[in-house]
Design a protein around this motif. Structure first.
Motif, mmCIF file in Angstrom:
data_model
loop_
_atom_site.group_PDB
_atom_site.id
_atom_site.type_symbol
_atom_site.label_atom_id
_atom_site.label_comp_id
_atom_site.label_asym_id
_atom_site.label_seq_id
_atom_site.Cartn_x
_atom_site.Cartn_y
_atom_site.Cartn_z
ATOM 1 N N ASN A 173 0.802 -1.219 0.000
ATOM 2 C CA ASN A 173 0.000 0.000 0.000
ATOM 3 C C ASN A 173 0.841 1.278 0.000
ATOM 4 N N LYS A 174 2.147 1.110 -0.246
ATOM 5 C CA LYS A 174 3.058 2.257 -0.383
ATOM 6 C C LYS A 174 2.932 3.228 0.794
ATOM 7 N N ILE A 175 3.063 2.673 1.997
ATOM 8 C CA ILE A 175 2.945 3.454 3.221
ATOM 9 C C ILE A 175 4.187 4.324 3.401
ATOM 10 N N ASP A 176 3.976 5.577 3.788
ATOM 11 C CA ASP A 176 5.082 6.510 4.041
ATOM 12 C C ASP A 176 5.424 6.596 5.526
ATOM 13 N N TYR A 177 4.400 6.528 6.387
ATOM 14 C CA TYR A 177 4.595 6.678 7.829
ATOM 15 C C TYR A 177 3.838 5.590 8.572
ATOM 16 N N VAL A 178 4.488 5.004 9.570
ATOM 17 C CA VAL A 178 3.834 4.093 10.503
ATOM 18 C C VAL A 178 3.824 4.783 11.865
ATOM 19 N N VAL A 179 2.644 5.061 12.384
ATOM 20 C CA VAL A 179 2.488 5.733 13.675
ATOM 21 C C VAL A 179 2.091 4.679 14.702
ATOM 22 N N VAL A 180 2.951 4.464 15.693
ATOM 23 C CA VAL A 180 2.745 3.380 16.657
ATOM 24 C C VAL A 180 2.039 3.924 17.890
ATOM 25 N N GLY A 181 0.814 3.443 18.139
ATOM 26 C CA GLY A 181 0.045 3.903 19.292
ATOM 27 C C GLY A 181 0.457 3.257 20.600
ATOM 28 N N PRO A 182 0.338 1.926 20.744
ATOM 29 C CA PRO A 182 0.617 1.266 22.028
ATOM 30 C C PRO A 182 2.109 1.030 22.263
ATOM 31 N N GLU A 183 2.425 0.749 23.529
ATOM 32 C CA GLU A 183 3.824 0.607 23.922
ATOM 33 C C GLU A 183 4.454 -0.730 23.542
ATOM 34 N N LYS A 184 3.678 -1.809 23.524
ATOM 35 C CA LYS A 184 4.283 -3.132 23.365
ATOM 36 C C LYS A 184 5.050 -3.291 22.050
#
Length: 427
Positions: free
Chosen positions: A61-72
């Motif tokens: 899906n040609k993702i530019d940014y991965v934003v990580v919500g949870p800590e694990k």
């Protein structure tokens, strides 16, 4: 810009809601998301700890940014996973690497770090089952209440505060010898109790510079008057009336700046959010804990008060140009109150039909434990949703939130009716 948000709670709904407003967004995906995130983006049936599944989806899906919500995922090294793989190294992960995430992943590491860099925190000592007797002796030399913290991640349940010395010793043995919290309590930090009022302060950093976000105060206990069991959070408010300019100057100079400098000095490349869990003791800030992501439900008031384009900030983080970006706050107050399933934080039922959602027009609903069954929304977790409102003053924001909560219902629904009331003395 194509963005993938990882997580399924109210925090991720609020972040996704904000990203969807950006002029730079093309496609927004949330994995796995909830019934609310599906209103602002596209949910993806991938768990936040399925690194290979996330990689495959990002490439397709040609993702530019991965934003990580949870800590694990952060503590487990998702940022390292991307950085170490040539196929996905070009994708920016908004969140610290495994080494940096130890600030949250290990209470002992964070306490050693604070001690080394003279960051104000409670006195402490760390014990394992091999020196359990020394732990008992340390407790003997302390005054109640006794604070015991599992070293590792324990899903928000690893902190125990007890007033009785014998109970504290029994708890220490249970944590260390009986592995009450599994591997998380193979080491236990015992620290002095600090008497004050808590608040949360957040920054976003590119490893060199930082921007301070709106502060918040959350409410962890299930019962009114801060009684009963700890939860994942029952509500939050922002701004915090006692966090005036003088106090926040102390926070920046005594806590934030030494933390950022200390990380650089340790050779730790910290990129993403830092959550400072603080306590105000006679107008001086002390660090209770670090977290390596935004808090929940604090995010549901912090993000609505952020007027800046959040993707501009993420771009600043990814390109190490955060110092050139502006952070602008909404001057209005924001309040959020969480509606939970009956029985939470213990055993609770799911699949309860939620009514009244379509009757809310002057507040925001951020979903947490929800899913959609055709046209119907049903409960799917302990914390189900929260209602967030603006107001010129905090009292007005809370009035609006509570007025709208009365319109929403599901079987055995519960929410605290006193969020923010303890702050009236500071107005």
């Amino acid at each position: 810009m194509n963005v993938l948000v990882l997580g399924s709670g109210g925090r991720e709904h609020a972040i996704s809601w904000k990203i969807a407003q950006s002029s730079q967004i093309d496609k927004l995906f949330i994995a796995p998301g909830n019934a609310g995130t599906n209103q602002v983006g596209t949910n993806v049936d991938i768990e936040a700890d399925d690194f290979q599944g996330i990689k495959k989806f990002c490439l397709e899906n040609k993702i530019d940014y991965v934003v990580v919500g949870p800590e694990k995922p952060l503590v487990d090294g998702i940022a390292d996973f991307f950085q170490d793989d040539p196929e996905i190294r070009h994708i920016a992960v908004i969140g610290p690497n495994k080494s940096a995430a130890r600030l949250e992943g290990s209470k002992d590491f964070s306490k050693q770090f604070m001690k080394k860099y003279n960051i104000p925190t409670a006195k402490y000592q760390t014990f394992t089952k091999d020196n359990l007797e020394e732990g008992y002796a340390f407790l003997d030399g302390m005054k109640p209440p006794y604070v015991l913290k599992a070293d590792g991640l324990a899903a928000g349940k690893g902190v125990v505060i007890l007033n009785d010395l014998n109970e504290a010793k029994d708890e220490l043995r249970a944590m260390l010898e009986d592995a009450k919290f599994g591997d998380a309590s193979s080491s236990v930090v015992i620290e002095e109790f600090l008497d004050g009022i808590e608040l949360s302060v957040f920054v976003i950093t590119d490893g060199q510079s930082y921007k301070i976000l709106p502060e918040a105060k959350d409410y962890k206990r299930i019962g009114e008057g801060d009684t009963g069991l700890n939860t994942g959070g029952m509500g939050a408010v922002s701004p915090v009336p006692f966090a005036d300019t003088a106090f926040m100057d102390k926070v920046e100079n005594q806590v934030i700046i030494p933390t950022i400098k200390g990380l650089k000095n340790e050779g730790i490349d910290y990129v993403g959010f830092i959550f400072f869990g603080l306590i105000n003791v006679k107008k001086d800030p002390f660090v209770i804990e670090y977290n390596c992501r935004l808090g929940d439900p604090e995010t549901e008031v912090v993000i609505p008060r952020l007027k800046s384009d959040i993707l501009e900030l993420f771009e600043g983080v990814a390109t190490r140009t955060l110092s050139e970006r502006d952070v602008v706050f909404d001057e209005r107050a924001a309040s959020t109150v969480v509606m939970v399933s009956g029985g939470y934080p213990g055993a609770y039922e799911k699949e309860k039909n939620i009514s009244g959602l379509n009757g809310i027009f002057d507040s925001m609903i951020f979903h947490a434990g929800t899913k959609q069954d055709g046209p119907t929304y049903v409960t799917a977790g302990g914390r189900v949703l929260c209602v967030t409102s603006y107001g010129k003053k905090l009292e007005a924001a809370l009035d609006k939130t509570y007025d709208n909560l009365k319109k929403i219902d599901f079987e055995n629904a519960y929410y605290r009716k006193d969020i923010g009331f303890d702050l009236e003395e500071y107005d």
